[in-house]
Each structure stands twice: as C-alpha cells, then as structure tokens.
Write an enzyme that holds these catalytic residues in place. Sequence first.
Site, short mmCIF file in Angstrom:
data_model
loop_
_atom_site.label_atom_id
_atom_site.label_comp_id
_atom_site.label_asym_id
_atom_site.label_seq_id
_atom_site.Cartn_x
_atom_site.Cartn_y
_atom_site.Cartn_z
N LYS A 44 0.85 -1.19 0.00
CA LYS A 44 0.00 0.00 0.00
C LYS A 44 0.88 1.24 0.00
CE LYS A 44 -3.93 1.87 2.67
NZ LYS A 44 -4.78 1.63 3.87
N SER A 118 -9.50 1.53 2.90
CA SER A 118 -8.62 2.33 2.07
C SER A 118 -7.58 1.49 1.31
CB SER A 118 -7.90 3.37 2.92
OG SER A 118 -7.10 2.75 3.93
N SER A 142 -9.89 -1.08 7.10
CA SER A 142 -9.36 -0.78 5.78
C SER A 142 -8.63 -1.93 5.09
CB SER A 142 -8.41 0.43 5.86
OG SER A 142 -9.14 1.60 6.09
#
Length: 407
Positions: A44, A118, A142
């Site tokens: 990420k 996210s 997330s």
Amino acid sequence: MSDPQSIREAISTRGRPLNAVVTVLPAPDHEPAGPLAGLPVAVKDMIDIAGQPRGNGNPEDMAGPPAQADAPIISRLRELGADIAATTALLEYAAGAQHPLLPEARNPVAPHLTAGGSSGGSAALVGTGAVPAALGTDTGGSIRLPAHYCGVVGFKPSFGLLPVAGVQPLSPSLDHVGFLTSDVATAIRLFTALTGTAVPLADGGLRFGVLSSQLGDARLEPGIRASVEAAIARLAHRADVIDVGGAPLDLLNEPLGPIIRYESWQVHGETMTAHPDHFGATTARMLRAAAGVTREDYADALERRTTLLGPAAALLRDVDVLVGPAAPYAAPEISPPVDTPEGEIEGIFSGPYNATGQPAIVIPCGLTTDGLPVGLQLAAPRGEDARLLAAALFAEEALSVGGNVIV
C-alpha cells in the site's frame, strides 16, 4: 512461483486496468533466500520504500521526495526473502475518501464497483491473482472491508504486533499493518516468518461464538446475512457454534468515531490549517469536522472504550473465536466517505476490533445473488493471532471457498 519479470508483467496487465497499481518496482538483483524466498508482495502506497515517494493517495505526495529508507516492515520482508514488487492505490491518507484527481481502485470481480478502502489497490491486485500477498493498513476496517468486497483474505493482527514506523499514521491508537492474501495459508506463511510464531493445525473441537447481535442488525443487507448464516451453518457440521450475543462490540462503535477524528486532526491539522488545498475536497471536509472534537471529547471516548474492553473480551470466555459478518453490504460503486450515511455504517462490524486491538480476519464465505463476494469475519483474544489463523484455516477448508478471484 513465477519469475520476477513475469510477476511484474502480471501486475501491469491485470492491475493497471483496475487502477490498483501506483508503481511497478524493479526486480531484485539477487537470488532470494529465506522463508519467504521469492514471494511477491505488493505494498500500500503509504508505507516507506527506499527510493519511492510515500504517495498516500495524494497527487502532491506522489510527486514528492523519495523515502530515504525502507519502513521496518519492508526491511524485514526483504530480509526474509520476499520480493517487494509494486505499490498499490489507496484512499487519500487512508482517511475514507478518494482524491478527485486520482482514479479509484476497481473491483476484480465487478470492475464497475469499488475495490473498497482504504487498502483497495492491495485487495484488487491480490484478487486478480497477480500477486498472492499485499500489505495494507487498517484503522477501522481498511484491510478487512476490501477483502470482503474483493473475495480475498484480509488479516489485521493484534495491535502493535507488526511495526508501524515508516507508515503514514491516521489514528495512532488504532492503526495496524496487516495483509491481504489469496488464501489463509499465505497469511500464515507471512505471519510465521515475520513473528517466528508457529500456527498449529486445528483438527477439531473448535468453538465458534456467533455474534447474533450483528446478524440481527437491521442495517445488515438480507443477502449478506443469508450468506453469513449459511457459512455458519456449514461450520456447525464440523465445530461447536455458540450464540454469544455481541452487544459490547456493538457499543464500541460509539467512542471509535471521536477517537479517529481527534487523532487524525493531530496528524493532519497543521497541514490542513496552513495548506487546506493540499487535500481533496472530501478529505478536507472530514478534517474540518475532526477539528471540532475537543480534548474533553477525546478523553471521554477513551474512557468509554476502556469501560467496554472487559465486556468485549468476556465474549470469548467460552469460545475460541468470534464469528460474524464483515460489512453490512456488498461492494458499492464507490467507497462511501465516512461522513455519509453509507460510510457511517460501513465499518460497524470491523471497527470494534480496532478499538479492542484484537486480531481479526475476513475470509470469503460465499456470493450474493448478484455474484458479489461476501466475507466472514473471525476474531480472537488480543495476542492470540496464531489461534485466529488456525481457526481461519479450519473455516476456509470447511467452507471450501478459498483461493483467488481471477478477472
């Protein structure tokens, strides 16, 4: 495992059409060795990788200076032989909204829908089968929400188990680093290598505590409820299934919002005050609201959380793990900002485990009538990550729905 170049070709050809990829990273210049030798791992884009900007889902940051060193979690993965293969897209600062100048990661099962947030880029890339594992972060769900939406495994370990140094913070008392993987075995491989903790095989005798308050929540869509209840019924053929209620977990949603908002303002308030146009409009709107949470509000929320920790832990007194839904609905078209009605309820089943710091994992458990993935969420006592992973492996086998979702 394919060679590093083939991995990178797969990342580009499968991940870029889904807006899942930020950067494809160079292949390692040496033969990998160690327990994760050659395992491709995507990251990420809010975790430091030497020579790469920490992009944070923000255009200015993506064009910013490169990180000088790997975050400790990246250094450790490299030492263990993992191939750090790509960086992945995310909602801006993991705060719950997509930056308007960046495309949102799309769902590998249904590309007209979101991969979630996210850590959506990580979930989407794993979901395509391009990589078996990706790092994500989780402050209120997330990792686990995108896993539910994309039909992959999402593991949030116990709070503090994996280092968050070199990772963009959002709410430091709730932030976790974890994995999105193609199956539970891959999550176990990463966990064992990173922690040195073996995961025993669960060969029967497991007790699953059903969170009936979550299954009875009126906000849970009927199709999700049906899939989760069917999965629990299948588990009941091979393990003990016990109703434990779940009210203390439900109540933890109340203090969670003020904690996240107050802490996010401590992280971003200075930039927001000096340069509000640095943020996308929706993120800026949410940060302005966060500025209104007072220190007294925050102290009250922390006290309320502390009061509920004991009752929440007691739910596991007579069972090995808890089981319930991962989210109230299947993948929507876009990730709903947290200050919208849809966004306010998105994390009602995932967020409490950030408040408690317990390890939690989402595994695929079925499909809606529209063919969208549904996840089953399991949780164990804080510090009992190996127990949770053993139970998740058992459940995955019992449900017979493990493996990649291929575009």
